[in-house]
Design an enzyme around this catalytic site. Structure first.
Site, PDB file in Angstrom:
ATOM      1  N   ARG A  39       0.827  -1.215   0.000  1.00  0.00           N
ATOM      2  CA  ARG A  39       0.000   0.000   0.000  1.00  0.00           C
ATOM      3  C   ARG A  39       0.862   1.266   0.000  1.00  0.00           C
ATOM      4  NH1 ARG A  39      -5.513  -1.216   3.437  1.00  0.00           N
ATOM      5  NH2 ARG A  39      -6.401  -2.543   1.831  1.00  0.00           N
ATOM      6  N   LYS A 216     -13.612  -9.048   7.962  1.00  0.00           N
ATOM      7  CA  LYS A 216     -14.425  -7.823   7.890  1.00  0.00           C
ATOM      8  C   LYS A 216     -15.730  -8.138   7.174  1.00  0.00           C
ATOM      9  CE  LYS A 216     -10.524  -4.663   7.710  1.00  0.00           C
ATOM     10  NZ  LYS A 216      -9.796  -3.710   6.885  1.00  0.00           N
ATOM     11  N   GLY A 377      -5.989  -6.090   1.410  1.00  0.00           N
ATOM     12  CA  GLY A 377      -4.680  -6.040   2.062  1.00  0.00           C
ATOM     13  C   GLY A 377      -4.251  -7.387   2.614  1.00  0.00           C
ATOM     14  N   GLY A 400     -12.712  -4.330   0.606  1.00  0.00           N
ATOM     15  CA  GLY A 400     -14.122  -3.923   0.659  1.00  0.00           C
ATOM     16  C   GLY A 400     -14.495  -2.999  -0.490  1.00  0.00           C
TER      17      GLY A 400
HETATM   18  C1  3PG Z   1      -9.106  -2.145   3.929  1.00  0.00           C
HETATM   19  O1  3PG Z   1      -8.110  -2.646   4.473  1.00  0.00           O
HETATM   20  O2  3PG Z   1      -9.932  -2.806   3.262  1.00  0.00           O
HETATM   21  C2  3PG Z   1      -9.309  -0.685   4.033  1.00  0.00           C
HETATM   22  O3  3PG Z   1      -8.200  -0.069   4.587  1.00  0.00           O
HETATM   23  C3  3PG Z   1     -10.583  -0.393   4.788  1.00  0.00           C
HETATM   24  O4  3PG Z   1     -10.472  -0.751   6.128  1.00  0.00           O
HETATM   25  P1  3PG Z   1     -11.773  -0.705   7.085  1.00  0.00           P
HETATM   26  O5  3PG Z   1     -12.662  -1.826   6.685  1.00  0.00           O
HETATM   27  O6  3PG Z   1     -11.227  -0.834   8.471  1.00  0.00           O
HETATM   28  O7  3PG Z   1     -12.449   0.626   6.847  1.00  0.00           O
END
Ligand code: 3PG
Length: 421
Positions: A39, A216, A377, A400
């Site tokens: 990144r 996530k 990531g 995301g």
């Molecule tokens: C990611 O790693 O997908 C982005 O940095 C977004 O991170 P977040 O879901 O914590 O907003």
């Protein structure tokens, strides 16, 4: 049509550059170090472009999820060393701290992103200097897209360039609010990702499989519904897969706190209920997993069949990877498609004993000769760890945001960069 960096006169300007420095860190002595530099690497072309325009560059980003409070382990400071290294590489030097670019370009790190001290230091900046501001998520106003906070950020510069495609699905002060106060455009990497992903969205060969994993889950669950139209199959591993299994009545053991919070969210519950009828047809879930069990004094990894989950006491256990039967099942789908999109590891790949699911799925995708798009990531970190760099058609550092863009959802950080007719 979106406004890009090339549409703005940047000569000698003070530019706020929004980057995605949400990078994995690991403890290194008394400090922290960046584990995966991708990144940071992708931000270099835009930084280089701005340096060539004699700009003063103010870098902003968030890192991790500190929930509006200062967290010592989520400071952006470790990024500085990596940034210096990358800038040195840009000038064809040996990539160490004494490189030509490192001498020429001064990088200042500040322990906050707003406030008197920050304002003072920014006023002192000279052309071709870079200031990295602290994690914007240390302030609760960031996630609320608070306009007063956005204006404080905006007051630091003259132009806003957003090169953080990976965080453009967040309606935050540093991605959306700030554009109310400054001429704004997208950076070079943001533009590149939009071009590539638009092509995939409009032109990908069928059959198409989408593989989703990771922890996530909230944004992912929402996009899965949209993907039902586009994808032939959606394979779901990682914590995302466990959420589905839990909804089907399986006892899946302990889940991360953030996941539990999302799962009680009513809109997520509603979408999950709508998706369940597709399980086994379009949505394919794990059929076995790997748990960690204390046997005697030792913690051991054990395979477990999903069908028999409810006959085990998993109150103190978590399912930390997909098992060998699931790897085989998912690989069968990978073999029969012409396009593969993958986001999110299948398990806790950072630990050797829970890495096989992610490793073998990554290998199966790498071995297939079809178009493969990898995003996120963690997924990117996993393929580097397994030495599979260069084996995929495109690797996007966004997770995301990539999924939401492909699933036709509107990204707030992108919408504000549209050229108004
Ligand atoms: C990611 O790693 O997908 C982005 O940095 C977004 O991170 P977040 O879901 O914590 O907003």
């Amino acid at each position: 049509m979106y406004k890009t960096i090339k549409d703005i006169n940047l000569k000698n300007k003070k530019v706020i550059l929004r980057v995605t420095y949400d990078v994995p860190l690991k403890k290194n002595g008394n400090g922290w170090m960046v584990v995966d530099d991708s990144r940071i690497k992708i931000s270099i072309p835009t930084i280089d472009y701005l340096l060539k325009q004699n700009c003063k560059i103010i870098l902003i980003s968030y890192l991790g999820r500190p929930h509006g409070k200062v967290a010592e382990d989520l400071r952006l400071k470790p990024v500085v060393k990596e940034l210096i290294r990358q800038l040195a590489l840009l000038n064809n030097t040996k990539g160490n701290l004494t490189g030509l670019a490192a001498k020429k370009v001064k990088i200042i790190y500040l322990k906050d992103c707003v406030g008197k001290e920050v304002e003072y230091k920014i006023k002192e900046m000279k052309p071709r200097e870079i200031t990295l501001l602290e994690n914007t998520r240390f302030h609760p106003e960031e996630e609320k897209n608070d306009l007063k906070f956005a204006q404080k950020l905006a007051n630091l510069g003259e132009i806003f360039i957003n090169d953080a495609f990976a965080q453009s699905h967040r309606m935050y002060a540093s991605t959306v609010g700030i554009t109310n106060f400054l001429p704004s455009a997208m950076g070079l990497n943001f533009e590149k990702e939009i071009k590539i992903l638009t092509k995939i969205k409009t032109n990908s060969k069928k059959p198409l499989v989408i593989i989703i994993g990771g922890v996530k889950i909230n944004t992912k669950i929402e996009v899965i519904k949209n993907f039902l139209k586009q994808a032939d199959w959606i394979l779901i591993g990682g914590v995302a897969g466990l959420i589905f299994l839990k909804e089907l009545g399986y006892n899946v053991g302990k889940l991360p706190n953030d996941t539990l919070k999302s799962q009680t969210n009513n809109s997520i519950k509603k979408i999950l209920a709508e998706l369940l009828p597709f399980v086994g047809e379009k949505i394919i879930l794990p059929i076995d997993g790997i748990i960690e069990k204390t046997i005697g004094l030792k913690k051991q990894a054990r395979e477990i069949d999903i069908a028999f989950l409810n006959s085990h006491d998993l109150s103190e256990c978590s399912i930390l990877d997909i098992g060998p039967q699931t790897i085989e099942l998912f690989s069968q789908y990978i073999k029969k498609v012409k396009t593969i999109i993958w986001n999110g590891p299948m398990g806790l790949f950072e630990k050797e004993k829970f890495s096989q699911g992610t490793k073998k799925i990554a290998q199966a995708i790498a071995d297939s000769k079809v178009y493969s798009l990898i995003g996120g990531g963690d997924t990117e970190e996993a393929i580097s760890k397994f030495n599979l760099d260069g084996k995929f058609s495109h690797v996007c550092v966004a997770g995301g945001a990539m999924l939401e863009f492909l699933a036709d959802k509107k990204l707030p950080g992108l919408e504000v960069l549209k050229i108004k007719k």
